[in-house]
Design an enzyme around this catalytic site. Structure first.
Site, PDB file in Angstrom:
ATOM      1  N   SER A  32       1.409   4.124  -2.990  1.00 40.47           N
ATOM      2  CA  SER A  32       1.081   5.597  -2.643  1.00 40.47           C
ATOM      3  C   SER A  32       2.022   6.495  -3.118  1.00 40.47           C
ATOM      4  O   SER A  32       1.918   7.472  -3.852  1.00 40.47           O
ATOM      5  CB  SER A  32       0.723   5.727  -1.369  1.00 40.47           C
ATOM      6  N   ALA A  58       0.972  -1.282  -0.279  1.00 42.25           N
ATOM      7  CA  ALA A  58       0.203   0.072   0.192  1.00 42.25           C
ATOM      8  C   ALA A  58       0.730   1.265   0.100  1.00 42.25           C
ATOM      9  O   ALA A  58       0.586   2.023  -0.492  1.00 42.25           O
ATOM     10  CB  ALA A  58      -0.846   0.223   1.256  1.00 42.25           C
ATOM     11  N   TYR A  59       2.021   1.247   0.774  1.00 40.21           N
ATOM     12  CA  TYR A  59       2.865   2.448   0.889  1.00 40.21           C
ATOM     13  C   TYR A  59       3.382   2.396  -0.601  1.00 40.21           C
ATOM     14  O   TYR A  59       3.684   3.822  -1.013  1.00 40.21           O
ATOM     15  CB  TYR A  59       3.941   2.129   1.922  1.00 40.21           C
ATOM     16  N   SER A  60       3.826   1.445  -1.023  1.00 38.41           N
ATOM     17  CA  SER A  60       4.738   1.487  -2.314  1.00 38.41           C
ATOM     18  C   SER A  60       3.728   2.131  -3.401  1.00 38.41           C
ATOM     19  O   SER A  60       4.032   3.047  -4.224  1.00 38.41           O
ATOM     20  CB  SER A  60       5.056   0.106  -2.831  1.00 38.41           C
TER      21      SER A  60
END
Length: 238
Positions: A161, A157-159
């Site tokens: 974003s 999810a971080y990647s």
């Protein structure tokens, strides 16, 4: 503007978001040393003032709100009457398998890492274009990081974003090139800012030793001053 054309920031108005953070404070000081008139934005105005940067305006703004980025831009215009540059150094991180990341975490990741720079650019495009018409250069810098180039398991999810932030910069760069506004994305390797110890969810996996924040901040400021248009992971030498 060619990438080897020096940029003079003396007396020019620059907005930095996340200015009290591990990279934001260092980038802010580097820009101040280059002569920029700064507007420092973050959630805690006392921390911004504690940076002690002479002549800097400060504003407490929540960038996760729909009007937050526009209010940040307006704070710079109110303080200095113009806007020649923006550095989006605010960011949040979360860890864990994508199947286990809840909606609130996903929302925060994308609000800060992807939607905030989009809204900043939308709000800042007119004053940046005006500044560039006068001096031949204006800029907006995002800091997506290595995960934009190399999406990482247990950080999906971080990647995502951060990859969205990179895509924004790449596309907007083409849109604003004729106006002489640079939209620059920086993708440094893992950096020891302490962000990984403050995730909004999950726990960090074992990470390799990161770069020194000073090294990364200095490289970003150098790229701004040199008129560079992109800062891939390889540009940081780590």
């Amino acid at each position: 503007m060619p990438a080897d054309t020096a940029v003079d920031l003396s007396g020019r108005s620059v907005l930095v978001t996340g200015a009290a953070g591990g990279l934001g404070r260092l980038v802010s000081r580097g820009l101040a040393d280059a002569g920029a008139r700064l507007t420092l934005v973050g959630r805690d105005e006392e921390r911004l003032r504690a940076l002690g940067i002479d002549g800097a305006a400060t504003a407490s703004v929540d960038l996760t709100t729909p009007d937050g980025p526009a209010r940040a831009v307006q704070a710079a215009l109110d303080a200095h009457g113009s806007l020649a540059g923006v550095v989006h150094a605010a960011g949040v991180v979360a860890f864990g398998p994508v199947a286990e990341v809840d909606d609130d975490t996903v929302d925060e990741l994308f609000l800060v890492n992807a939607l905030a720079p989009l809204r900043l650019l939308r709000a800042a495009s007119a004053p940046l274009t005006e500044a560039a018409a006068e001096t031949g250069d204006a800029f907006l810098v995002t800091i997506s990081g290595v995960v934009a180039e190399k999406p990482t398991a247990h950080m999906a999810a971080y990647s995502a974003s951060k990859a969205a932030s990179w895509a924004l910069a790449a596309a907007a760069s083409g849109e604003l090139r004729r106006a002489k506004v640079r939209v620059v994305d920086a993708r440094p390797p893992h950096t020891e800012t302490g962000l990984a110890t403050r995730p909004v969810a999950g726990s960090a996996p074992r990470l390799p030793q990161g770069l020194r924040p000073e090294q990364v901040a200095d490289r970003i400021v150098a790229a701004i001053l040199a008129g560079e248009r992109d800062l891939p992971t390889s540009a940081f030498g780590g």
